[in-house]
Design a protein around this motif. Structure first.
Motif, PDB file in Angstrom:
ATOM      1  N   LYS A  55       0.522  -1.231   0.186  1.00  0.00           N
ATOM      2  CA  LYS A  55      -0.082  -0.179   0.512  1.00  0.00           C
ATOM      3  C   LYS A  55       0.792   1.426  -0.241  1.00  0.00           C
ATOM      4  O   LYS A  55       2.347   0.980   0.017  1.00  0.00           O
TER       5      LYS A  55
ATOM      6  N   HIS B 155      -4.838  -4.117   1.954  1.00  0.00           N
ATOM      7  CA  HIS B 155      -4.222  -2.885   1.867  1.00  0.00           C
ATOM      8  C   HIS B 155      -5.235  -2.457   3.381  1.00  0.00           C
ATOM      9  O   HIS B 155      -5.997  -1.964   3.454  1.00  0.00           O
TER      10      HIS B 155
ATOM     11  N   SER C  96      -9.379  -3.244   1.245  1.00  0.00           N
ATOM     12  CA  SER C  96      -9.360  -2.258   2.269  1.00  0.00           C
ATOM     13  C   SER C  96      -9.971  -3.221   3.395  1.00  0.00           C
ATOM     14  O   SER C  96     -11.455  -2.549   3.244  1.00  0.00           O
TER      15      SER C  96
END
Lengths: 96, 136
Positions: A91, B84, B109
């Motif tokens: 990320k 993430h 996410s």
């Protein structure tokens, strides 16, 4: 000739063939024969210095050639060579 | 388009939701001219030597075993998923630089250890990510 296993992401450069044959006495020679037969593979398997790039791993059987004799690792008629792309990511540094 | 049934979707989310480190795995299924259907997922170990909360890496031998699994089970290795934590499901520049052509890259996410979003991405011919629609 050795059998070379082409990973899924690169098969579009080998007419969607997963296993191809290539001649050579060592890994370097096999990669050269392979890229001669399938020129579009070259940008993925050979860097500007003519070496196999760091993001590509080559296995002979279950052994990474980095633990053998690198690109000079000997190849036999019945060797099974596999091309393995590095799979990684991450990320962004900044947090939301 | 990437078709994922709700059971597989929940499986992927369950594999990443409660971890503050990046989690990753393989996606198997069938590909009909770019139209993909997932039929199986497989967890992979994150072996990065870097910071696991923001990086992942899959061991080359694990990747090779995943390719062999696909071949033995008449499946295609169609992609990779990773999480993430506390970041959106948008590929980073590192994701892009490390990405392989063809593969679908699912990003999940996870905000404060809770699922927030899931999106899929594929490299185009210019090596830029384009979003791939997920259907279930």
């Amino acid at each position: 000739m050795a059998t070379v296993f082409i990973p899924t992401p690169l098969r579009k450069f080998t007419n969607n063939t997963a296993k191809v044959e290539a001649e050579g006495n060592n890994v370097s020679e096999v990669v050269k024969a392979l890229t001669n037969s399938y020129p579009e593979l070259k940008r993925h398997l050979v860097n500007a210095d003519g070496r196999i790039p760091s993001f590509i791993n080559i296995f002979v059987g279950d052994d990474d050639i980095r633990s053998l004799q690198q690109e000079q690792t000997p190849v036999k008629e019945n060797s099974q060579i596999s091309i393995v792309p590095a799979i990684a990511g991450g990320k962004p540094v900044s947090k939301l | 388009m990437l078709r994922i049934n709700s059971a597989l979707l929940e499986e992927i989310i369950a594999n990443v939701e409660h971890f503050s480190d990046e989690c990753c795995g393989f996606l198997f299924g069938h590909d009909m001219y770019g139209d993909r259907t997932l039929t199986k997922t497989m967890v992979a170990k994150n072996v990065t030597q870097g910071e696991r909360h923001r990086e992942f890496e899959i061991a080359p031998l694990d990747y090779l075993k995943a390719e062999r699994f696909a071949e033995q089970n008449n499946l295609a290795l169609v992609g990779i998923y990773h999480s993430h934590p506390n970041c959106p499901a948008i590929p980073s520049e590192r994701d892009r630089l490390c990405a392989q052509p063809y593969l679908s890259y699912i990003i999940v996410s996870v905000m404060n250890n809770k699922f927030a979003d899931i999106r899929s991405w594929r490299l185009n011919a210019d090596f830029q990510f384009e979003e791939e629609k997920i259907n279930n």
